[in-house]
Design a protein around this motif. Structure first.
Motif, PDB file in Angstrom:
ATOM      1  N   MET A   1       0.848  -1.184   0.000  1.00 48.56           N
ATOM      2  CA  MET A   1       0.000   0.000   0.000  1.00 48.56           C
ATOM      3  C   MET A   1       0.894   1.247   0.000  1.00 48.56           C
ATOM      4  O   MET A   1       1.794   1.357   0.832  1.00 48.56           O
ATOM      5  N   THR A   2       0.644   2.143  -0.940  1.00 46.53           N
ATOM      6  CA  THR A   2       1.473   3.341  -1.014  1.00 46.53           C
ATOM      7  C   THR A   2       1.138   4.302   0.118  1.00 46.53           C
ATOM      8  O   THR A   2       0.087   4.203   0.765  1.00 46.53           O
ATOM      9  N   GLU A   3       2.022   5.258   0.335  1.00 45.24           N
ATOM     10  CA  GLU A   3       1.793   6.239   1.396  1.00 45.24           C
ATOM     11  C   GLU A   3       0.525   7.044   1.133  1.00 45.24           C
ATOM     12  O   GLU A   3      -0.226   7.366   2.066  1.00 45.24           O
ATOM     13  N   ARG A   4       0.259   7.365  -0.139  1.00 47.21           N
ATOM     14  CA  ARG A   4      -0.944   8.136  -0.470  1.00 47.21           C
ATOM     15  C   ARG A   4      -2.203   7.363  -0.083  1.00 47.21           C
ATOM     16  O   ARG A   4      -3.138   7.920   0.519  1.00 47.21           O
ATOM     17  N   VAL A   5      -2.253   6.086  -0.415  1.00 44.11           N
ATOM     18  CA  VAL A   5      -3.427   5.282  -0.078  1.00 44.11           C
ATOM     19  C   VAL A   5      -3.537   5.120   1.437  1.00 44.11           C
ATOM     20  O   VAL A   5      -4.641   5.140   1.997  1.00 44.11           O
ATOM     21  N   GLU A 236      -2.354   0.596  -6.914  1.00 39.81           N
ATOM     22  CA  GLU A 236      -2.651   1.816  -6.167  1.00 39.81           C
ATOM     23  C   GLU A 236      -4.005   2.390  -6.578  1.00 39.81           C
ATOM     24  O   GLU A 236      -4.803   2.803  -5.724  1.00 39.81           O
ATOM     25  N   LEU A 237      -4.284   2.397  -7.873  1.00 46.88           N
ATOM     26  CA  LEU A 237      -5.591   2.862  -8.355  1.00 46.88           C
ATOM     27  C   LEU A 237      -6.714   1.991  -7.804  1.00 46.88           C
ATOM     28  O   LEU A 237      -7.754   2.490  -7.356  1.00 46.88           O
ATOM     29  N   LEU A 238      -6.521   0.681  -7.865  1.00 51.65           N
ATOM     30  CA  LEU A 238      -7.540  -0.245  -7.379  1.00 51.65           C
ATOM     31  C   LEU A 238      -7.813  -0.037  -5.898  1.00 51.65           C
ATOM     32  O   LEU A 238      -8.966  -0.068  -5.457  1.00 51.65           O
ATOM     33  N   GLU A 239      -6.755   0.183  -5.128  1.00 55.75           N
ATOM     34  CA  GLU A 239      -6.949   0.338  -3.691  1.00 55.75           C
ATOM     35  C   GLU A 239      -7.715   1.617  -3.367  1.00 55.75           C
ATOM     36  O   GLU A 239      -8.574   1.619  -2.470  1.00 55.75           O
ATOM     37  N   GLU A 240      -7.459   2.682  -4.092  1.00 57.66           N
ATOM     38  CA  GLU A 240      -8.261   3.883  -3.874  1.00 57.66           C
ATOM     39  C   GLU A 240      -9.708   3.642  -4.280  1.00 57.66           C
ATOM     40  O   GLU A 240     -10.647   4.069  -3.599  1.00 57.66           O
TER      41      GLU A 240
END
Length: 691
Positions: A1-5, A236-240
């Protein structure tokens, strides 16, 4: 998971800051009163309600967001006043809230056309209807066009708000979507969010996502081929995107918080007969694993050719205590649907409704949960009324079958004169509706109804006890058993212990109760066979319980399996709550004995495993092998809870410490501390098994 997510997850899920920006709740009958005064027809009411809801939304976005659209107006307007709805209920069968729910639209119809394409189709059909002097259908097209205009206006407001906030990427995405169909995964996910958001604003609920990996994979593949995305950036897109399902879910109706129908299906056979498990399927499992949220709920389609590695991916989610994936067996389900008259390509394309019921995307106006048969109630009535005079077990079971048939006949009769509120927005994405100027609430390609079946283990165990102890060994007298049941086993301690803990139980791989369960399910399937509802659809028997495992048991007296008055049944297709289990292997052997193709409305084997079992990688493989064995042996559906009794008991005492504790309830996962106590208690009572 990225920091943004991670930051988005903290803001939206842990802190829930966005909910502070909602408007105050208003009068939900404000529009309905106006509609009544104007004497508007139902379709006009549905259109005007959705247009109002879209106009009432204020764009709301926060730093770091790429995928927009949040509910700011918490009040869903009704289309009928309370008095009007009471009158409708008196003259029609209303299912649940009356609104259309629990179907799966064909999202590709909107995704491939986009706003301009949908507008062109609507206006073209209006022109044709006018040329054919079909003014009512042309008026229906006007309503669809009004909805599209209102939705485009909201998208434009969000675009402007994103631009003003300096979120250039989001503004550009929305600009593209207003002028063209999506061509990238980012734009497709944003469009999907808009569509899903609008379905809820329209009053429709339990809006499932269908075969998400199948219709979204082309966008991902195009991005990968063009170098616009890597697997990491796609994740990352999917997680958002997955986060968006948890932003407004407190506003969605259900029996309990979390029962919102936001489920997606991954993998499975394609309509052409190929293997549908793809890269996006894998990324969706990874996104769910990393986020550890209850939505979207994952259903994994598998079959005899599914490799163990895919089951292991699913088991990683179970290990996290998510209560999913729920597994569905293509080898059983597709054949069962074909036997009911579904076209092969449609059967292969099945999705799962809010819980477990099998539905066809874009083609099914089905009500898979229209009623429920209680095996335990039927059995108990037969025993209390006929045991004393029954010369043998076969005669008693004959009475059970008669009562079962009578109950099925009654349920079928109760489905008549059905009325469903119009759903014009959903109709845009259902086969034949736009083409024929017809609302999906009036019927689709498939119009089948489904009946749940609850209390099966209680009924099978009870009849097994009667057959063995009353008719075979004769160690229990008829009057003794009936007196014990009548007095809730008070004064019958020995008999209670015998029936409750020693008698044969379904789930221990014992022929007697297992064979009786098979007979009960076959009787259920035969009782609905050949019957047609008023829309020309079939009736489908199932093994799911929904909430009926508590509802039906609350006021039911004691049963011959040693269950005392008011005690709950097991959830879904599962062993008794007080079975002395020989372990999960015995359970799957028992629960794969019936021919489950005949009870294909769905309803999973539900078992609980102690969460400490998952501490080693070896256990992941063992649990995955257990699920695979169930599927290979002919099981239809399975779901597993990774639970800890001590943790749940402590959560009841200190709920503030357990906001993130997730459990599987009946066909959906929810946060334990948000459930009513009776559902919490039932989960605590369920078995904890080791492999």
């Amino acid at each position: 998971m990225t920091e943004r997510v991670q930051l988005l997850r903290k803001f939206f899920i842990e802190e829930q800051k966005h909910r502070e920006r909602r408007s105050s709740p208003g009068d939900p009958f404000m529009l309905a009163a106006s509609f009544r005064e104007q004497q508007l027809p139902d379709t006009s009411r549905a259109v005007k309600r959705l247009v109002y809801m879209l106009h009432a939304e204020t764009p709301l976005l926060f730093p770091g967001q790429n995928i927009l659209f949040l509910r700011t107006n918490p009040t869903l307007q009704a289309i009928y006043t309370e008095e009007e709805k009471e009158a409708l209920a008196a003259s029609h069968r209303l299912h649940e809230l009356g609104e259309l729910s629990n179907i799966c639209v064909d999202y590709t119809r909107f995704l491939r056309a986009g706003f301009p394409g949908m507008r062109r189709q609507v206006l073209a059909r209006k022109k044709e209807f006018l040329s054919e002097s079909q003014k009512d259908k042309a008026d229906y097209m006007d309503g669809l066009n009004a909805i599209l205009e209102a939705l485009e206006a909201l998208v434009a407001r969000y675009r402007d708000a994103a631009s003003d906030a300096g979120n250039t990427a989001a503004a550009e995405s929305l600009t593209r979507l207003l002028s063209d169909a999506p061509h990238t995964l980012r734009d497709a996910l944003q469009m999907q969010r808009i569509i899903h958001f609008t379905m809820w604003c329209a009053g429709n609920y339990h809006n499932t996502l269908g075969r998400f990996d199948q219709y979204m994979m082309p966008y991902l593949q195009a991005d990968l081929d063009a170098g616009r995305l890597t697997e990491e950036s796609a994740l990352e897109l999917l997680e958002e995107y997955f986060l968006t399902f948890n932003l407004d879910s407190d506003l969605y109706p259900g029996m309990q918080q979390g029962d919102n129908g936001q489920s997606m299906v991954l993998g499975g056979m394609t309509p052409e007969g190929g293997d549908g498990f793809n890269l996006l399927s894998r990324l969706c499992l990874q996104a769910s694993l990393e986020l550890r949220l209850i939505d979207p709920k994952i259903n994994l389609r598998v079959g005899r050719n599914t490799p163990l590695s895919i089951y292991e991916l699913g088991t990683q989610l179970t290990k996290q205590g998510l209560g999913f994936p729920q597994y569905s067996n293509d080898d059983v389900v597709i054949k069962g649907l074909e036997d009911l008259g579904y076209r092969t390509e449609d059967a292969r394309n099945y999705a799962v409704a809010a819980c477990w019921e099998f539905i066809i995307p874009g083609r099914g106006m089905e009500i898979p949960n229209i009623d429920a048969l209680c095996f335990a109630d039927i059995m108990r009535d037969a025993v209390t009324e006929h045991l004393a005079d029954a010369p043998d077990y076969e005669s008693l079971f004959g009475e059970v079958k008669k009562k079962l048939q009578a109950r099925v006949d009654e349920m079928c009769e109760n489905t008549k004169n059905l009325y469903i509120f119009p759903a014009p927005f959903l109709s845009l994405m259902m086969d034949g509706c736009l083409e024929n100027g017809r609302d999906i609430s009036l019927g689709g390609v498939y119009n089948n109804y489904g009946f749940h079946g609850t209390g099966l283990a209680t009924a099978a165990d009870s009849l097994a006890a009667v057959k063995k102890y009353v008719f075979e060994t004769e160690e229990v007298g008829k009057e003794e058993l009936l007196d014990a049941m009548s007095n809730d086993f008070e004064g019958h301690d020995r008999l209670l212990h015998l029936l409750r803990y020693t008698a044969p139980k379904m789930g221990n791989n014992e022929t007697l109760p297992d064979s009786i369960a098979c007979e009960l399910l076959e009787a259920f399937a035969e009782a609905v066979k050949g019957k047609k509802n008023e829309r020309g659809g079939a009736f489908r028997a199932g093994t799911g319980s929904a909430m009926y495992y508590l509802w039906y048991s609350r006021n039911m007296g004691a049963t011959p399996d040693g269950r005392r008055a008011g005690e709950g049944f097991s959830c879904n297709y599962s062993p008794s709550l007080f079975i002395h289990s020989k372990g999960p292997v015995s359970i799957i052997k028992s629960f794969t004995r019936p021919c489950l193709e005949h009870t294909i409305n769905g309803g999973p084997l539900t078992i609980e495993l102690h969460d400490t079992l998952f501490r080693g990688e070896e256990s992941i493989s063992k649990v995955a092998a257990l699920v695979k064995s169930f599927i290979d042996m002919g099981g239809h559906q399975m779901q597993i809870n990774a639970v800890n009794r001590d943790t749940m008991l402590d959560a009841q005492k200190h709920p503030e410490k357990y906001h993130n504790l997730i459990v599987r309830v009946w066909g959906w996962s929810g946060y334990f501390v948000e459930l009513d106590k009776e559902y919490q208690d039932h989960i605590i009572k369920r078995m904890e098994l080791t492999v």
